[in-house]
Design a protein around this motif. Structure first.
Motif, PDB file in Angstrom:
ATOM      1  N   MET A   1       6.856  41.285  45.295  1.00  0.00           N
ATOM      2  CA  MET A   1       7.909  41.128  44.312  1.00  0.00           C
ATOM      3  C   MET A   1       7.857  39.749  43.659  1.00  0.00           C
ATOM      4  SD  MET A   1       9.407  43.992  44.032  1.00  0.00           S
ATOM      5  CE  MET A   1      10.687  43.487  42.948  1.00  0.00           C
ATOM      6  N   VAL A   2       7.594  38.727  44.439  1.00  0.00           N
ATOM      7  CA  VAL A   2       7.517  37.377  43.875  1.00  0.00           C
ATOM      8  C   VAL A   2       6.393  37.310  42.851  1.00  0.00           C
ATOM      9  CG1 VAL A   2       7.045  34.958  44.405  1.00  0.00           C
ATOM     10  CG2 VAL A   2       8.594  36.256  45.860  1.00  0.00           C
ATOM     11  N   ALA A   3       5.254  37.872  43.181  1.00  0.00           N
ATOM     12  CA  ALA A   3       4.128  37.864  42.240  1.00  0.00           C
ATOM     13  C   ALA A   3       4.485  38.617  40.962  1.00  0.00           C
ATOM     14  CB  ALA A   3       2.898  38.476  42.897  1.00  0.00           C
ATOM     15  N   LEU A   4       5.171  39.728  41.089  1.00  0.00           N
ATOM     16  CA  LEU A   4       5.562  40.498  39.905  1.00  0.00           C
ATOM     17  C   LEU A   4       6.514  39.716  39.011  1.00  0.00           C
ATOM     18  CD1 LEU A   4       6.082  44.047  41.417  1.00  0.00           C
ATOM     19  CD2 LEU A   4       4.248  43.310  39.893  1.00  0.00           C
ATOM     20  N   THR A   5       7.446  38.988  39.601  1.00  0.00           N
ATOM     21  CA  THR A   5       8.373  38.216  38.783  1.00  0.00           C
ATOM     22  C   THR A   5       7.649  37.084  38.064  1.00  0.00           C
ATOM     23  OG1 THR A   5       9.055  36.865  40.667  1.00  0.00           O
ATOM     24  CG2 THR A   5      10.418  38.757  40.137  1.00  0.00           C
ATOM     25  N   ARG A   6       6.703  36.465  38.732  1.00  0.00           N
ATOM     26  CA  ARG A   6       5.925  35.406  38.071  1.00  0.00           C
ATOM     27  C   ARG A   6       5.064  35.975  36.954  1.00  0.00           C
ATOM     28  NH1 ARG A   6       4.820  32.335  43.617  1.00  0.00           N
ATOM     29  NH2 ARG A   6       6.755  31.152  43.672  1.00  0.00           N
ATOM     30  N   GLU A   7       4.494  37.140  37.188  1.00  0.00           N
ATOM     31  CA  GLU A   7       3.706  37.803  36.145  1.00  0.00           C
ATOM     32  C   GLU A   7       4.578  38.173  34.943  1.00  0.00           C
ATOM     33  OE1 GLU A   7       1.616  41.120  37.826  1.00  0.00           O
ATOM     34  OE2 GLU A   7       0.620  39.849  39.304  1.00  0.00           O
ATOM     35  N   ALA A   8       5.866  38.366  35.164  1.00  0.00           N
ATOM     36  CA  ALA A   8       6.806  38.691  34.088  1.00  0.00           C
ATOM     37  C   ALA A   8       7.344  37.432  33.412  1.00  0.00           C
ATOM     38  CB  ALA A   8       7.949  39.539  34.634  1.00  0.00           C
ATOM     39  N   ASP A   9       6.691  36.313  33.663  1.00  0.00           N
ATOM     40  CA  ASP A   9       6.995  35.020  33.025  1.00  0.00           C
ATOM     41  C   ASP A   9       8.274  34.348  33.493  1.00  0.00           C
ATOM     42  OD1 ASP A   9       4.622  34.953  31.567  1.00  0.00           O
ATOM     43  OD2 ASP A   9       5.504  36.105  29.921  1.00  0.00           O
ATOM     44  N   PHE A  10       8.725  34.678  34.708  1.00  0.00           N
ATOM     45  CA  PHE A  10       9.801  33.883  35.281  1.00  0.00           C
ATOM     46  C   PHE A  10       9.209  32.563  35.737  1.00  0.00           C
ATOM     47  CE2 PHE A  10      11.787  37.987  35.422  1.00  0.00           C
ATOM     48  CZ  PHE A  10      13.136  37.717  35.250  1.00  0.00           C
ATOM     49  N   ARG A  11       9.911  31.476  35.494  1.00  0.00           N
ATOM     50  CA  ARG A  11       9.395  30.148  35.814  1.00  0.00           C
ATOM     51  C   ARG A  11       9.251  29.938  37.317  1.00  0.00           C
ATOM     52  NH1 ARG A  11      13.309  25.847  33.875  1.00  0.00           N
ATOM     53  NH2 ARG A  11      14.391  26.605  35.702  1.00  0.00           N
ATOM     54  N   ASP A  12      10.249  30.403  38.049  1.00  0.00           N
ATOM     55  CA  ASP A  12      10.235  30.195  39.500  1.00  0.00           C
ATOM     56  C   ASP A  12      10.761  31.456  40.165  1.00  0.00           C
ATOM     57  OD1 ASP A  12       9.975  28.738  41.933  1.00  0.00           O
ATOM     58  OD2 ASP A  12      12.132  28.376  41.910  1.00  0.00           O
ATOM     59  N   ALA A  13      10.191  31.791  41.293  1.00  0.00           N
ATOM     60  CA  ALA A  13      10.655  32.951  42.059  1.00  0.00           C
ATOM     61  C   ALA A  13      10.435  32.668  43.537  1.00  0.00           C
ATOM     62  CB  ALA A  13       9.899  34.205  41.645  1.00  0.00           C
ATOM     63  N   ARG A  14      11.398  33.088  44.327  1.00  0.00           N
ATOM     64  CA  ARG A  14      11.237  32.938  45.783  1.00  0.00           C
ATOM     65  C   ARG A  14      11.932  34.084  46.490  1.00  0.00           C
ATOM     66  NH1 ARG A  14      15.249  30.834  49.039  1.00  0.00           N
ATOM     67  NH2 ARG A  14      17.142  30.280  47.940  1.00  0.00           N
ATOM     68  N   ARG A  15      11.370  34.458  47.592  1.00  0.00           N
ATOM     69  CA  ARG A  15      11.919  35.503  48.455  1.00  0.00           C
ATOM     70  C   ARG A  15      13.020  34.892  49.312  1.00  0.00           C
ATOM     71  NH1 ARG A  15      10.291  36.316  53.514  1.00  0.00           N
ATOM     72  NH2 ARG A  15      11.077  38.207  54.460  1.00  0.00           N
ATOM     73  N   VAL A  16      14.095  35.627  49.514  1.00  0.00           N
ATOM     74  CA  VAL A  16      15.195  35.168  50.368  1.00  0.00           C
ATOM     75  C   VAL A  16      15.233  36.098  51.575  1.00  0.00           C
ATOM     76  CG1 VAL A  16      17.645  34.654  50.520  1.00  0.00           C
ATOM     77  CG2 VAL A  16      16.472  34.409  48.330  1.00  0.00           C
ATOM     78  N   PRO A  17      14.687  35.654  52.715  1.00  0.00           N
ATOM     79  CA  PRO A  17      14.622  36.516  53.890  1.00  0.00           C
ATOM     80  C   PRO A  17      15.994  36.790  54.506  1.00  0.00           C
ATOM     81  CG  PRO A  17      13.803  34.323  54.421  1.00  0.00           C
ATOM     82  CD  PRO A  17      14.099  34.337  52.943  1.00  0.00           C
TER      83      PRO A  17
END
Length: 46
Positions: A1-17
């Motif tokens: 999911m993080v990779a997909l959000t970055r590929e969608a041009d979001f500047r920053d993405a992180r998983r919240v466990p």
């Protein structure tokens, strides 16, 4: 999911466990409610 959000041009993405959500939002609850471990949350900013 993080990779997909970055590929969608979001500047920053992180998983919240679940462990972090438990500490942050569910600590000290007398009813024992906890977040689902089956859900994954991603926080993304533009």
């Amino acid at each position: 999911m993080v990779a997909l959000t970055r590929e969608a041009d979001f500047r920053d993405a992180r998983r919240v466990p679940a462990e972090e959500r438990t500490r942050r939002y569910f600590a000290g609850r007398s009813d024992g409610l906890r977040p689902s471990r089956a859900e994954e949350l991603v926080v993304a900013t533009t």
